[in-house]
Design a protein around this motif. Sequence first.
Motif, PDB file in Angstrom:
ATOM      1  N   SER A 299      27.441  22.430  31.325  1.00 45.94           N
ATOM      2  CA  SER A 299      26.990  22.942  30.036  1.00 45.94           C
ATOM      3  C   SER A 299      27.743  24.223  29.697  1.00 45.94           C
ATOM      4  N   ARG A 300      28.917  24.408  30.259  1.00 51.92           N
ATOM      5  CA  ARG A 300      29.787  25.556  29.968  1.00 51.92           C
ATOM      6  C   ARG A 300      31.223  25.094  30.124  1.00 51.92           C
ATOM      7  N   GLU A 301      32.180  26.027  29.902  1.00 53.62           N
ATOM      8  CA  GLU A 301      33.587  25.677  30.083  1.00 53.62           C
ATOM      9  C   GLU A 301      33.903  25.561  31.572  1.00 53.62           C
ATOM     10  N   ILE A 302      34.950  24.787  31.906  1.00 50.32           N
ATOM     11  CA  ILE A 302      35.404  24.704  33.295  1.00 50.32           C
ATOM     12  C   ILE A 302      36.206  25.972  33.591  1.00 50.32           C
ATOM     13  N   LYS A 303      35.825  26.649  34.667  1.00 52.95           N
ATOM     14  CA  LYS A 303      36.488  27.926  34.974  1.00 52.95           C
ATOM     15  C   LYS A 303      37.879  27.693  35.556  1.00 52.95           C
ATOM     16  N   ASP A 304      38.704  28.754  35.557  1.00 51.83           N
ATOM     17  CA  ASP A 304      40.090  28.615  36.026  1.00 51.83           C
ATOM     18  C   ASP A 304      40.149  28.181  37.488  1.00 51.83           C
ATOM     19  N   ASP A 305      39.279  28.774  38.327  1.00 48.54           N
ATOM     20  CA  ASP A 305      39.350  28.400  39.741  1.00 48.54           C
ATOM     21  C   ASP A 305      38.862  26.971  39.959  1.00 48.54           C
ATOM     22  N   GLU A 306      38.024  26.479  39.034  1.00 50.81           N
ATOM     23  CA  GLU A 306      37.616  25.081  39.124  1.00 50.81           C
ATOM     24  C   GLU A 306      38.740  24.160  38.663  1.00 50.81           C
ATOM     25  N   LEU A 307      39.464  24.611  37.617  1.00 49.36           N
ATOM     26  CA  LEU A 307      40.596  23.809  37.127  1.00 49.36           C
ATOM     27  C   LEU A 307      41.633  23.627  38.226  1.00 49.36           C
ATOM     28  N   ALA A 308      41.788  24.656  39.089  1.00 47.09           N
ATOM     29  CA  ALA A 308      42.777  24.591  40.158  1.00 47.09           C
ATOM     30  C   ALA A 308      42.451  23.476  41.151  1.00 47.09           C
ATOM     31  N   LEU A 309      41.160  23.105  41.246  1.00 45.57           N
ATOM     32  CA  LEU A 309      40.766  22.054  42.189  1.00 45.57           C
ATOM     33  C   LEU A 309      41.061  20.657  41.650  1.00 45.57           C
ATOM     34  N   LEU A 310      41.272  20.571  40.329  1.00 44.89           N
ATOM     35  CA  LEU A 310      41.383  19.248  39.702  1.00 44.89           C
ATOM     36  C   LEU A 310      42.829  18.772  39.676  1.00 44.89           C
ATOM     37  N   SER A 311      43.009  17.452  39.874  1.00 47.46           N
ATOM     38  CA  SER A 311      44.338  16.868  39.736  1.00 47.46           C
ATOM     39  C   SER A 311      44.460  16.318  38.317  1.00 47.46           C
ATOM     40  N   GLU A 312      45.628  15.792  37.986  1.00 42.18           N
ATOM     41  CA  GLU A 312      45.791  15.281  36.615  1.00 42.18           C
ATOM     42  C   GLU A 312      44.965  14.017  36.382  1.00 42.18           C
ATOM     43  N   ASN A 313      44.556  13.352  37.476  1.00 46.97           N
ATOM     44  CA  ASN A 313      43.722  12.164  37.322  1.00 46.97           C
ATOM     45  C   ASN A 313      42.254  12.510  37.086  1.00 46.97           C
ATOM     46  N   ASN A 314      41.869  13.761  37.362  1.00 47.64           N
ATOM     47  CA  ASN A 314      40.503  14.204  37.060  1.00 47.64           C
ATOM     48  C   ASN A 314      40.417  14.481  35.554  1.00 47.64           C
ATOM     49  N   VAL A 315      40.240  13.412  34.781  1.00 46.94           N
ATOM     50  CA  VAL A 315      40.188  13.600  33.333  1.00 46.94           C
ATOM     51  C   VAL A 315      38.983  14.478  32.990  1.00 46.94           C
ATOM     52  N   HIS A 316      39.158  15.467  32.111  1.00 46.40           N
ATOM     53  CA  HIS A 316      38.017  16.266  31.675  1.00 46.40           C
ATOM     54  C   HIS A 316      38.117  16.566  30.193  1.00 46.40           C
ATOM     55  N   GLY A 317      37.000  16.832  29.565  1.00 47.10           N
ATOM     56  CA  GLY A 317      37.015  17.105  28.134  1.00 47.10           C
ATOM     57  C   GLY A 317      35.627  17.459  27.634  1.00 47.10           C
ATOM     58  N   ILE A 318      35.515  17.575  26.305  1.00 42.23           N
ATOM     59  CA  ILE A 318      34.246  17.979  25.691  1.00 42.23           C
ATOM     60  C   ILE A 318      33.451  16.744  25.293  1.00 42.23           C
ATOM     61  N   MET A 319      32.187  16.702  25.712  1.00 47.90           N
ATOM     62  CA  MET A 319      31.334  15.586  25.338  1.00 47.90           C
ATOM     63  C   MET A 319      30.703  15.860  23.974  1.00 47.90           C
ATOM     64  N   CYS A 320      30.063  17.045  23.854  1.00 52.91           N
ATOM     65  CA  CYS A 320      29.477  17.440  22.572  1.00 52.91           C
ATOM     66  C   CYS A 320      29.185  18.929  22.629  1.00 52.91           C
ATOM     67  N   LYS A 321      28.587  19.454  21.576  1.00 53.93           N
ATOM     68  CA  LYS A 321      28.280  20.886  21.522  1.00 53.93           C
ATOM     69  C   LYS A 321      26.777  21.104  21.377  1.00 53.93           C
ATOM     70  N   ASP A 322      26.356  22.316  21.696  1.00 51.46           N
ATOM     71  CA  ASP A 322      24.955  22.678  21.534  1.00 51.46           C
ATOM     72  C   ASP A 322      24.924  24.114  21.027  1.00 51.46           C
ATOM     73  N   ALA A 323      23.977  24.434  20.173  1.00 48.58           N
ATOM     74  CA  ALA A 323      23.886  25.805  19.666  1.00 48.58           C
ATOM     75  C   ALA A 323      22.634  26.479  20.210  1.00 48.58           C
ATOM     76  N   VAL A 324      22.724  27.778  20.470  1.00 51.39           N
ATOM     77  CA  VAL A 324      21.561  28.546  20.891  1.00 51.39           C
ATOM     78  C   VAL A 324      21.194  29.486  19.746  1.00 51.39           C
ATOM     79  N   VAL A 325      19.913  29.544  19.404  1.00 49.45           N
ATOM     80  CA  VAL A 325      19.470  30.283  18.224  1.00 49.45           C
ATOM     81  C   VAL A 325      18.458  31.343  18.635  1.00 49.45           C
ATOM     82  N   ALA A 326      18.657  32.576  18.148  1.00 48.65           N
ATOM     83  CA  ALA A 326      17.654  33.620  18.363  1.00 48.65           C
ATOM     84  C   ALA A 326      16.498  33.359  17.409  1.00 48.65           C
ATOM     85  N   ILE A 327      15.261  33.426  17.913  1.00 44.26           N
ATOM     86  CA  ILE A 327      14.113  33.132  17.057  1.00 44.26           C
ATOM     87  C   ILE A 327      13.078  34.258  17.121  1.00 44.26           C
ATOM     88  N   VAL A 328      12.377  34.435  15.992  1.00 42.12           N
ATOM     89  CA  VAL A 328      11.245  35.365  15.930  1.00 42.12           C
ATOM     90  C   VAL A 328      10.088  34.635  15.270  1.00 42.12           C
TER      91      VAL A 328
END
Lengths: 338, 321
Positions: B261-290
């Motif tokens: 539920s966040r971006e893949i960090k740089d040190d995590e990207l280093a663990l991935l090979s080119e066959n580890n396909v990754h991408g964005i599934m969808c987005k979510d917004a967080v809203v401040a409420i009162v």
Amino acid sequence: MENQLSRNKLDNKNKRKIVGDKILHAILFFLLLLASSIIIISVVFIIIKGVQPFIYNYGTDGEILKQDIIAFFTSSRWTYNGMGGVPFLVLTTLYVVLLSLIISVPTSIFAALFIAKIAPKGLSLVIRSAVDLLASIPSVIFGLFGMGIICPMVREIAEAFGTQTYGGSSILSAAIVIAIMSIPTITTLSISAINAVPQSQINGSLALGASKAQTNLKVILKGAKSGIFAGIILGIGRALGEATAIQMVIGNTSEGSGFYNIFMPGSTIASSMLSGIGEASGLGYDVRFSLGIVLMLIIIITNLILNAIKNYNKDKQKNGLIKRFLDHFRKVNDYVQK
Amino acid sequence: MKKNLLVVALIGAGMMLASCGGNTTSGFDTSKNISLYSREAGSGTRECFFEGIGYSDVAKEDLWNEGVNPAKPTSNADMMSKIAADEYGIGYCSLDGLEGNTDVKALTFKGVEASTKTVVDGSYELNRNFNYVIRDYSADTSADAQNRSDVAHAFLEFMETSEGKNAIQSAGGILESTASSSTLDDLIAKYPVLSGSETVEIRTCGSTSVEKVVTALIDKFLGAIPNKNITIPMNQTGSGDAVPGVTEGKNGVISDLGFLSREIKDDELALLSENNVHGIMCKDAVVAIVNAQNTAISDATPETLASIYKGEITTWAELAE
């Protein structure tokens, strides 16, 4: 000959009976082992899991991440990063239970007195079954009731006192919900205790000219004291371990230096264990077992103290009797010597 | 005795009833303290919110400043009901589920209202991506690995079809891209395993926040394909387990699909090979409420939100200054 035969028959019958007894014994013993081993295994499991956070390193990439043992006993803030401390959780737990007792004990005792001695039979039957029903309602229902009814009520009370609450999520709400939950337990046991007071004592009191109210308060309640106390002990047990309902109304804070303010939110041990467990992993998950150990210790210690108080009261009564007996003996002795 | 008890009982009942009906609207008093609400430590919503307002000290742990002690609702719904009950509260929740709730007021962030549209065009900044990452099957040539690879890739392609996008949207996910032209029938034709009878099990791991979206996707996917021997058990523990889960594995089990539920960090990207396909599934917004009765605030900047949660602003009146 015939006699011999019938005797053999009898022996066989007896043998069969004895074998049956033995089998029943074995089954019961097995069930006993099963029941007690479940308790022992779960306690051992919780202790092993709960000690882990202090020993293992949960950190990755060379970081060191474990529960700091000094912080655990001194810090006034509960966190899941290894620096959390339990003292305020312990204090808040005991505080909530104490507040709830202030509400539940008088209510339950007088309700029990009313049901057992004062109410007409039909009414007492209806109330009694209502109380029994209340005892079997799951805690999440009390939690919802707390959120919907108690919290707004507490908010109004706080407004009347000129202070602010977190929409009613507060230590007072938790205490009220816990009180409601332990009232059935205490009431049921108090009713049994009151019913066990001998009729002769009651008759004696009335015959001596005491009014009904005096008899109820001074004779019956005094006679039922130890049974009522046993009910209170059970009620406290239920209150100490309650998590779901408390978590829904107490507000779940992480800092407890202001826990004595009944209108402020707080956290108990059990509610902290439950809160956020869905997202927990690693140290944050295992440290909840450490909280479990603390909770078990508190329950054991409270029970020991309460039992000690109960026994102390009994001893005092006994001593009083012996003393009176000796006094009486001395008087008789003096009279005889004269 | 009886009469007295009856009177006491009646008074008690009366008090309870009075307080039940007393949901009075006494007007908003700005001199009151701001009561703070935050999700519990470990929540992805909380991480996104505090990273978004630039107060990352408390994103993961309760390291609040001295004197700051927020109450912690345990879910999105709980957060909304607590804010609805507290006139002077402030909190935050996921945009999903906020629609139609009239008891709480959603704050605009830097003047932009949170909606599917503003999240997609990037003007609403308090949002996060739900990312996926897939296992690398190139080293394993067994038939089972081949089947699992096919199912996992088919699942990823299914996310891009219009059926998949519908499933994501129905579970509250916000979509940036439009659906691909391929349909489920194309997928079934492309991957024979989907219409075969082989028993294939692929496992998911990673974030718990994506659970709702991924469950909706799996239900749709498994319901639509002819091979009923394919199963997709989920084991969501947290975003941090996604990349380790699909590479070296956790407890000896390597998962096939990981979600964050966040971006893949740089040190995590280093663990991935080119066959580890990754991408964005969808987005979510967080809203401040009162609370809906709150008249003191309608727009929030990262700075005001941060100083509220840092304890620098403690009453609603101070906020107006």
